[in-house]
Scaffold this motif. Structure first.
Motif, short mmCIF file in Angstrom:
data_model
loop_
_atom_site.label_atom_id
_atom_site.label_comp_id
_atom_site.label_asym_id
_atom_site.label_seq_id
_atom_site.Cartn_x
_atom_site.Cartn_y
_atom_site.Cartn_z
N ARG A 98 0.83 -1.21 0.00
CA ARG A 98 0.00 0.00 0.00
C ARG A 98 0.86 1.25 0.00
NH1 ARG A 98 -5.42 0.54 1.12
NH2 ARG A 98 -4.96 2.63 1.92
N ARG A 99 1.92 1.21 0.80
CA ARG A 99 2.80 2.38 0.88
C ARG A 99 3.50 2.63 -0.45
NH1 ARG A 99 7.64 2.72 5.23
NH2 ARG A 99 8.52 1.14 3.84
N GLN A 100 3.92 1.54 -1.12
CA GLN A 100 4.60 1.71 -2.42
C GLN A 100 3.65 2.27 -3.47
OE1 GLN A 100 8.01 1.46 -1.34
NE2 GLN A 100 8.04 0.93 -3.51
N LYS A 111 -4.77 0.89 -4.53
CA LYS A 111 -3.87 0.45 -3.46
C LYS A 111 -4.36 -0.86 -2.85
CE LYS A 111 -3.89 4.50 -1.29
NZ LYS A 111 -3.59 5.54 -0.26
N SER A 112 -5.66 -1.00 -2.67
CA SER A 112 -6.23 -2.19 -2.05
C SER A 112 -6.10 -3.41 -2.95
CB SER A 112 -7.71 -1.96 -1.72
OG SER A 112 -7.86 -0.91 -0.80
N VAL A 113 -6.36 -3.23 -4.24
CA VAL A 113 -6.27 -4.35 -5.20
C VAL A 113 -4.84 -4.86 -5.30
CG1 VAL A 113 -6.46 -5.00 -7.62
CG2 VAL A 113 -8.30 -3.69 -6.54
N VAL A 114 -3.90 -3.95 -5.53
CA VAL A 114 -2.50 -4.34 -5.70
C VAL A 114 -1.93 -4.93 -4.41
CG1 VAL A 114 -0.17 -3.51 -6.19
CG2 VAL A 114 -2.10 -2.65 -7.52
N ALA A 115 -2.18 -4.26 -3.30
CA ALA A 115 -1.63 -4.73 -2.02
C ALA A 115 -2.25 -6.06 -1.61
CB ALA A 115 -1.87 -3.68 -0.94
N GLY A 116 -3.56 -6.21 -1.81
CA GLY A 116 -4.23 -7.46 -1.46
C GLY A 116 -3.71 -8.62 -2.28
N ILE A 194 -5.41 -15.05 -4.65
CA ILE A 194 -5.00 -13.72 -5.10
C ILE A 194 -6.22 -12.91 -5.53
CG2 ILE A 194 -3.78 -12.44 -6.90
CD1 ILE A 194 -1.49 -14.38 -6.66
N PRO A 195 -7.11 -13.47 -6.39
CA PRO A 195 -8.33 -12.70 -6.71
C PRO A 195 -9.20 -12.46 -5.48
CG PRO A 195 -7.99 -14.44 -8.32
CD PRO A 195 -7.02 -14.69 -7.20
N ASN A 196 -9.29 -13.45 -4.58
CA ASN A 196 -10.13 -13.29 -3.39
C ASN A 196 -9.62 -12.13 -2.53
OD1 ASN A 196 -12.33 -14.78 -1.66
ND2 ASN A 196 -10.69 -14.25 -0.25
N SER A 197 -8.31 -12.09 -2.33
CA SER A 197 -7.72 -11.02 -1.52
C SER A 197 -7.81 -9.68 -2.24
CB SER A 197 -6.26 -11.35 -1.21
OG SER A 197 -5.67 -10.36 -0.40
#
Length: 314
Positions: A98-100, A111-116, A194-197
């Motif tokens: 998220r920070r990146q 941020k949520s999609v990439v970080a998750g 990965i999709p779930n997260s």
């Protein structure tokens, strides 16, 4: 008075890391212990052929409890606790990712999609070998190719779950497939989790914001987040359940092809097979999300740096 819909997100740089990790281990362990029986039931429902042994979630719960007792609902739990490492890896990766992303975009959804997704990739790399072993303990049967026969599940389940059984299962897996046997279903797990997260986090923030817009301004944000978590879990679980069924089959039956497993599943049981274990999964994931959200958001509030304690909005 805070702006409606604006639920403050505590970021990585706001945290006292020592508090965060020490309290995080306790939170993860208690959460896993609470939802493990539902995970066990989900696995057995997904792996059985048709409705050979259990007709549904409630039927499975009653039969396991009657034949195996409470211990039967926790078969493989001791081994599964090693996934505590992956839990800590998950939250660390999520927060750092998220920070990146925030350096390049202010979009919370991005941020949520990439970080998750990144967090799930790291966590599954650690978790899959543990899952492969613990799922066979859940099934109560570990023959040469790990294809459990439904009529044998209850009979073998009466034996105590011990580290000796874990060693036997590990030896058989290694003898059959070598080291890669412990990553049986790794691709299927990535395609599931990965999709779930990646879906859960943006849905979670979306639902929390929508609830905040409709709730009284004095309503505690933690309550809104606690409601948003299960809603996000039910949504993400429903979307990704077909792949979760395939993942369970691949790992327990020792299959190598995700595509072939999916084709055979549809040929043998029809389109309805993709919903197998969905109710158990939702029953497992929604309280899990409730516990995780309340625990995680509370954890972050309690782990705030001393100079930011005044930002705790409960």
């Amino acid at each position: 008075m805070q702006q409606k819909g604006a639920i403050q997100i505590i970021e990585w740089e706001d945290l006292d890391k020592r508090k965060f990790y020490s309290l995080g281990v306790l939170m993860t362990l208690s959460t896993r212990a609470t939802v493990y029986p539902a995970s066990l039931i989900r696995t057995r429902l997904q792996v059985q052929k048709g409705k050979a042994l259990y007709s549904g979630t409630a039927d499975a719960f009653c039969k396991i409890l009657r034949a195996e007792g409470v211990r039967g609902l926790y078969r493989g739990f001791m081994i599964n606790t090693f996934t505590l490492v992956s839990g800590q890896a998950y939250i660390t990766t999520y927060e750092l990712a998220r920070r990146q992303v925030s350096r390049h975009s202010s979009s919370n959804t991005l941020k949520s999609v990439v970080a998750g997704g990144a967090a799930s990739l790291v966590a599954q790399t650690i978790t899959v070998p543990i899952d492969v072993v613990s799922q066979h303990l859940m099934m109560g049967e570990h023959s040469g190719r790990f294809k459990a026969k439904p009529k044998m599940m209850l009979a073998t389940a009466k034996r105590g779950t011990t580290f000796g059984q874990t060693r036997d299962i590990s030896v058989q897996i290694f003898a059959a497939d070598g080291f890669r046997g412990f990553y049986r279903g790794y691709v299927a797990s990535l395609l599931t989790y990965i999709p779930n997260s990646a879906l859960w986090w943006p849905f979670y923030h979306f639902y929390a914001e929508q609830l905040s817009l409709r709730a009284p301004s004095e309503c505690p944000h933690l309550l809104l987040q606690a409601l948003a978590g299960p809603m996000a879990a039910a949504t993400a679980s429903t979307i990704t359940n077909p792949m979760d069924v395939v993942r369970a089959r691949v790992q327990v039956e020792g299959r190598s092809s995700v595509v072939e497993t999916f084709k055979q599943l549809l040929a043998e049981e029809g389109l309805g097979a993709v919903t197998k274990g969905l109710s158990a999964r939702i029953i497992s994931s929604t309280p899990t999300s409730l516990l995780i959200v309340v625990g995680y958001e509370t954890l972050k509030r309690l782990s705030l740096r001393d100079d930011l304690v005044h930002y705790r909005h409960w």
